[in-house]
Design a protein around this motif. Structure first.
Motif, PDB file in Angstrom:
ATOM      1  N   GLY A 168       0.835  -1.191   0.000  1.00  0.00           N
ATOM      2  CA  GLY A 168       0.000   0.000   0.000  1.00  0.00           C
ATOM      3  C   GLY A 168       0.869   1.238   0.000  1.00  0.00           C
ATOM      4  N   GLY A 169       0.634   2.130  -0.932  1.00  0.00           N
ATOM      5  CA  GLY A 169       1.442   3.327  -1.054  1.00  0.00           C
ATOM      6  C   GLY A 169       1.072   4.376  -0.036  1.00  0.00           C
ATOM      7  N   GLN A 170       1.375   4.112   1.217  1.00  0.00           N
ATOM      8  CA  GLN A 170       1.221   5.075   2.305  1.00  0.00           C
ATOM      9  C   GLN A 170       2.587   5.210   2.966  1.00  0.00           C
ATOM     10  N   ALA A 171       2.887   6.370   3.517  1.00  0.00           N
ATOM     11  CA  ALA A 171       4.241   6.631   4.012  1.00  0.00           C
ATOM     12  C   ALA A 171       4.698   5.598   5.039  1.00  0.00           C
TER      13      ALA A 171
ATOM     14  N   SER B  22      -1.067   2.842  -4.854  1.00  0.00           N
ATOM     15  CA  SER B  22      -1.072   4.152  -4.202  1.00  0.00           C
ATOM     16  C   SER B  22      -2.288   4.333  -3.297  1.00  0.00           C
ATOM     17  N   GLY B  23      -2.018   4.670  -2.027  1.00  0.00           N
ATOM     18  CA  GLY B  23      -3.080   4.936  -1.069  1.00  0.00           C
ATOM     19  C   GLY B  23      -3.783   3.713  -0.506  1.00  0.00           C
ATOM     20  N   ARG B  24      -3.377   2.536  -0.907  1.00  0.00           N
ATOM     21  CA  ARG B  24      -4.055   1.304  -0.465  1.00  0.00           C
ATOM     22  C   ARG B  24      -3.790   1.041   1.014  1.00  0.00           C
ATOM     23  N   ASP B  25      -4.830   0.689   1.753  1.00  0.00           N
ATOM     24  CA  ASP B  25      -4.663   0.334   3.160  1.00  0.00           C
ATOM     25  C   ASP B  25      -3.940  -1.007   3.284  1.00  0.00           C
ATOM     26  N   TRP B  26      -3.250  -1.188   4.404  1.00  0.00           N
ATOM     27  CA  TRP B  26      -2.435  -2.389   4.596  1.00  0.00           C
ATOM     28  C   TRP B  26      -3.252  -3.665   4.547  1.00  0.00           C
TER      29      TRP B  26
ATOM     30  N   VAL C 139      -5.997  -4.241   2.949  1.00  0.00           N
ATOM     31  CA  VAL C 139      -6.410  -4.531   1.575  1.00  0.00           C
ATOM     32  C   VAL C 139      -5.260  -5.221   0.837  1.00  0.00           C
ATOM     33  N   ALA C 140      -4.029  -4.775   1.110  1.00  0.00           N
ATOM     34  CA  ALA C 140      -2.859  -5.439   0.537  1.00  0.00           C
ATOM     35  C   ALA C 140      -2.749  -6.877   1.051  1.00  0.00           C
ATOM     36  N   THR C 141      -3.013  -7.068   2.330  1.00  0.00           N
ATOM     37  CA  THR C 141      -2.992  -8.423   2.898  1.00  0.00           C
ATOM     38  C   THR C 141      -4.014  -9.316   2.213  1.00  0.00           C
ATOM     39  N   SER C 142      -5.174  -8.763   1.919  1.00  0.00           N
ATOM     40  CA  SER C 142      -6.226  -9.556   1.262  1.00  0.00           C
ATOM     41  C   SER C 142      -5.802 -10.009  -0.124  1.00  0.00           C
TER      42      SER C 142
END
Length: 415
Positions: free
Chosen positions: A182-185, A240-244, A246-249
């Motif tokens: 997820g593209g978050q800092a 970009s902007g994806r929550d963690w 959601v990436a796990t899913s």
């Protein structure tokens, strides 16, 4: 500087916390994913069973930045919650500002100095007094993998970053996303931190704990940044902007092969009914098998006027360290108990491995606070590092040498 870091005016210190309803404890946190909500509900139920009223104040955002912004505004207004999820050096910053409540009586009755590892109890104290209750221990440097995707791609689970790229190329060629991200800092920093950790414990300590300038702009940092930048070609275009979670899913559902994330990711696998060693693989991030970067969630208690709320705060602190909660919460959250000597029979192989690794790393000197999760540096330094790391990851023409120089200058400016 710490006052600047928190963005709180000295005028706010003179403001008294607003009275709460009798027996009510308002709890600010950022546990909002499915598995996290299940975990926090365990504590809510225990508080209600003890005769208290729980007022949930959840602020979405996996890294907690949004929650901290809300907390600052509430504190400045003289109306902080009774308890808030705060971590690491930030506890000391709030202590310096005079907002935190002394809970030594709860700690003494619960023998916290005996049941907590010293590395944990130290973080929970301000000026020698307990002001926060630790909830759990997360290992940050994990690699989560879908074995079915690996089989289909003819790839092997990597134990080094060189092996990672070999596997990632095969996975990409087979039509899967190699790295769920997820593209978050804070997620960028989590990935980068794991890569930097593989450069060695001494380097990690120098760069992310001691903030040694030679380490920050030196060859090992440049190597880590080079590897980190290479990761960019293995994430999907929609990162970009994806929550963690959601990436796990994506890993759970077989769309992606791997994710580098702390063991809160395991809570999502558990919630989805997946079994470790069968449906997913948990291994240390490549090159970091003997090391353990930790993230300790904790609840800091804020000064409140109401005696009923003060009692509810103490109930909250007491219940957090009770074996019943420690077991139920961490089974749902994916983490391991912070309380020493807990039975392991209900915990899975990933948790068992984490407990063993925690003990071993503690003995070897490889137990390290996570920079990405606010355990090793204050919020100003962390923010400065985040800005450089995420900017580098997303700027095609920035070199690793340039990024190391920017990191050095950003850290100096934030001290």
């Amino acid at each position: 500087m710490k006052k600047i870091a928190l963005g709180l005016s000295t005028v706010a210190l003179a403001l008294a916390a607003a009275n709460s309803q009798a027996g009510e404890v308002e709890v600010l946190h950022w546990w909002t994913s499915g598995s996290e909500a299940t975990a926090i509900n365990v504590l809510k139920k225990e508080m209600e069973d003890a005769g208290n009223t729980w007022k949930d104040f959840a602020v979405a955002g996996g890294g907690g930045e949004s929650a901290m912004t809300v907390l600052k505004s509430r504190a400045i207004a003289g109306n902080p919650p009774a308890a808030a999820q705060i971590k690491g050096p930030t506890i000391q910053e709030w202590g310096d500002l005079g907002f935190l409540a002394n809970i030594d009586d709860v700690a003494k009755a619960g023998h916290w100095d005996q049941i907590l590892p010293p590395v944990v109890s130290k973080v929970m104290k301000y000026d020698g007094h307990y002001v926060a209750a630790p909830v759990n221990v997360h290992r940050v440097n994990w690699l989560w993998a879908n074995p079915d995707v690996f089989r289909k791609a003819g790839a092997s689970i990597p134990t080094t970053w060189d092996q990672f790229f070999v596997a990632a190329d095969k996975i990409k060629k087979a039509g899967f996303t190699p790295l769920a991200h997820g593209g978050q800092a804070w997620q960028d920093a989590t990935l980068f931190e794991a890569i930097a950790l593989s450069e060695g414990t001494d380097f990690y300590k120098a760069a992310f704990i001691d903030l040694d300038d030679d380490a920050i702009k030196g060859p090992k940092m440049i190597d880590a940044l080079t590897t980190f930048k290479k990761m960019r070609q293995y994430v999907d275009p929609g990162f970009s902007g994806r929550d963690w979670n959601v990436a796990t899913s994506m890993v759970i559902n077989g769309k992606a092969a791997m994710q580098v994330m702390g063991d809160w990711a395991k809570g999502e696998f558990t919630s989805a009914g997946k079994k470790p060693g069968i449906d997913y693989i948990c291994v240390p991030a490549p090159g970091t098998s003997g090391q353990y970067t930790f993230n300790i969630d904790s609840m800091a208690m804020f000064q409140v006027d109401s005696e009923d709320t003060q009692k509810a705060q103490k109930d909250l602190a007491r219940l957090i360290l009770e074996p019943t909660f420690q077991e139920a919460f961490n089974l749902a959250k994916g983490s391991i108990p912070v309380r020493l000597g807990m039975p392991r029979d209900k915990f899975d192989t990933c948790a068992d491995s984490s407990m063993d690794a925690f003990n071993a790393a503690s003995a070897s000197g490889d137990l390290l606070p996570s920079m990405a999760h606010g355990m090793s540096v204050n919020s100003m330094v962390q923010g400065a590092m985040f800005d450089v790391i995420t900017n580098f990851f997303n700027t095609e023409d920035m070199t690793a040498e340039q990024a190391a120089d920017k990191l050095s200058r950003a850290v100096k400016a934030s001290l």
